[in-house]
Design an enzyme around this catalytic site. Structure first.
Site: not given
Ligand code: BES
Ligand code: MN
Ligand code: ZN
Length: 495
Positions: A272, A347
């Site tokens: 990230k 997931r």
């Molecule tokens: N933990 C994150 C989602 C999240 C984002 C929670 C902001 C709380 C605040 C999750 O694991 C994630 O990174 N999701 C990605 C998925 C994508 C790579 C398909 C996202 O939502 O960007």
């Molecule tokens: Mn994630």
């Protein structure tokens, strides 16, 4: 932990003789009509006041009234027809917090006649408002009280006795959620999967829950390849934690809760950007919720409902041993997944946990997860996504109503869509894990559905966005909210 057990007592004297602060909560109509007879003894001329109109959430402090009453606070509840439990809980919480910080130990609460709430709502407001994550702040003279005064409120007086049963319920709801907040607020250097498992085991012992913990060897032997892949980059291995509340009587229903427990989500090799990585200690909130719900169920002594909790704990880190984009992994039910983004890890840990929950053949499975940024974009920071198939309308409705009663907002979004289902396809495996940008929250829900037994009612709660509060509002402190704990407990109580 910084929170207070606040006692509600009955006051049978005259309000003008009360020796603490008096909080008067009024609708706009009551202010205009200056009609609240009970309040006239200590304050009159409400309609003429320029500084208080009863606007929702407005709090006005009226300077010293006489030698006995220390302060009078006027709290606006807005239009009387819009006053409901959620408004009262939220606005009272904010008022109790302010009053507590202005060095008042005791408060007499006088509610407008349009307010029809039971003791549970008042207790939730008072206890949740007293919580703050401040255990790492030095408490010496200088640092203490630097930005925010300490919460001093110890007791709240009311004019009519609260129902004991409702109050006990409200206290358990609030304290379960506070427990979850405190745990979710802990940083990744304190809570990793094995530590989370130890805490769960400790709680299980304390509340007489059954507890089974699977370490990395057992997970391998049991074919849980998805959670193992997510945890493979971390110095601390994953854990699957299974908790069981067994009622005294024969169980009439069996309900399973499943929570995403990513103790820190760096994104893995698909790392990230730094401004998206902060607050990712909160990515374990789903699992912390599950622990709060299970201990809450035990405290409530639910008579004939068996409750299962699965906490899928792993840390998502980049390293030489981390799982990679292009990897093909196999979940507990034998389905294979091609990784197209290591940041879509929640997931994956849920996949194995949902298989395990399905194997128990419960009446319903409810999973909760800080799953997608897409859900947050769709619904904002104060409302969570609720995903359920049309066949599970009854479960969805039950959760929506429980959420309304507890002031936790959910919004139903689709868990089935034939076009998005097509996007799940992988050329090399049974499915991919991340997919295109649009419809990301529904894609995730459809991914999860591949691991749930089709004959079991299932709902998925996407709590990304509501898990971590930017600022103090209503019942929430800055930081972890424990969102969904009170809704799920309310759902169990009304089952
Ligand atoms: N933990 C994150 C989602 C999240 C984002 C929670 C902001 C709380 C605040 C999750 O694991 C994630 O990174 N999701 C990605 C998925 C994508 C790579 C398909 C996202 O939502 O960007
Ligand atoms: Mn994630
Ligand atoms: Zn995540």
């Amino acid at each position: 932990m910084s929170f207070k057990e606040i006692e509600f007592k009955v006051y049978d004297g005259k309000p003008e003789d009360f020796s603490g602060a008096v909080l008067i909560a009024l609708s706009e109509e009551s202010v205009k009509a200056d009609k609240a007879a009970a309040f006239r003894d200590i304050i009159s001329g409400l309609a003429e006041r320029k500084d208080f109109t009863g606007k929702k959430g407005a709090l006005t402090r009226v300077p010293l009234f006489n030698n006995k009453v220390k302060n009078i606070y006027l709290l606006g509840l807005g239009k009387s027809e819009e006053v409901n439990a959620a408004v009262v809980r939220d606005k009272l919480a904010q008022a109790f917090r302010t009053i507590g910080r202005q060095h008042n130990n005791s408060c007499l609460l006088m509610l407008d006649e349009c307010v029809e709430v039971k003791g549970d709502v008042l207790i939730e407001a008072a206890e949740l408002a007293s919580y703050k994550f401040d255990k790492y702040k030095s408490q010496d003279e200088e640092n203490n009280n630097k930005d925010e005064k300490n919460f001093a409120l110890n007791e709240i007086f009311v004019l009519n006795k609260l129902c004991d049963k409702c109050s006990a319920k409200g206290k358990i709801f609030a304290e379960s959620q506070i427990f979850t907040r405190e745990l979710a607020n802990e940083p990744g250097c304190v809570i990793n999967p094995p530590v989370l498992a130890e805490i769960a085991a400790e709680q299980a012992k304390k509340f007489n829950l059954e507890c089974e913990i699977w370490d990395e060897n057992k997970l391998k032997a049991e074919g849980c390849g998805a959670i193992l892949a997510v945890g493979s980059g971390s110095a601390t291995p994953p854990r699957m934690i299974h908790l069981i509340y067994k009622p005294k009587n024969k169980a009439r229903k069996k309900i399973a809760f499943v929570g995403k427990g990513i103790t820190f989500d760096s994104g893995g090799l698909d790392i990230k950007p730094s401004n998206f990585m902060t607050t990712m200690k909160g990515d374990k909130t789903g699992a912390c919720d599950v622990l709060g719900i299970l201990t809450g169920a035990a405290k409530l002594e639910l008579e004939d409902i068996e409750v299962h909790g699965f906490m899928a704990a792993a840390e998502n880190m980049p390293s030489g041993s981390a799982f990679r984009p292009d990897d093909i992994i196999k979940a507990r039910n034998g389905k294979t997944i091609e990784i197209d983004n290591t940041d879509a890890e929640g997931r994956l840990v849920l996949a194995d946990a949902l298989c395990l929950a399905s194997e128990l053949k419960p009446d319903a499975i409810i999973d909760m997860a800080t799953l997608t940024g897409a859900c947050m974009v769709a619904l904002g920071r104060w409302r969570a996504g609720l995903f359920a198939k049309a066949k599970d309308d009854a479960l969805a409705e039950a959760i929506l109503s429980a959420g309304k009663r507890r002031g936790e907002d959910f919004w139903r979004l689709p868990a089935e869509d034939e076009h998005i289902e097509e996007e799940l396809k992988s050329p090399f495996a049974d499915m991919i894990n991340s997919g295109p940008r649009y419809g990301g929250a529904t894609f995730a829900a459809i991914f999860l559905s591949q691991f749930v037994d089709k004959n079991i009612s299932w709902a998925h709660l996407d709590i990304a966005g509501v898990d971590f509060m930017d600022k103090e509002t209503g019942v929430y402190a800055k930081g972890a909210s424990g969102f969904a704990v009170r809704t799920c407990l309310d759902y169990l109580v009304n089952l």
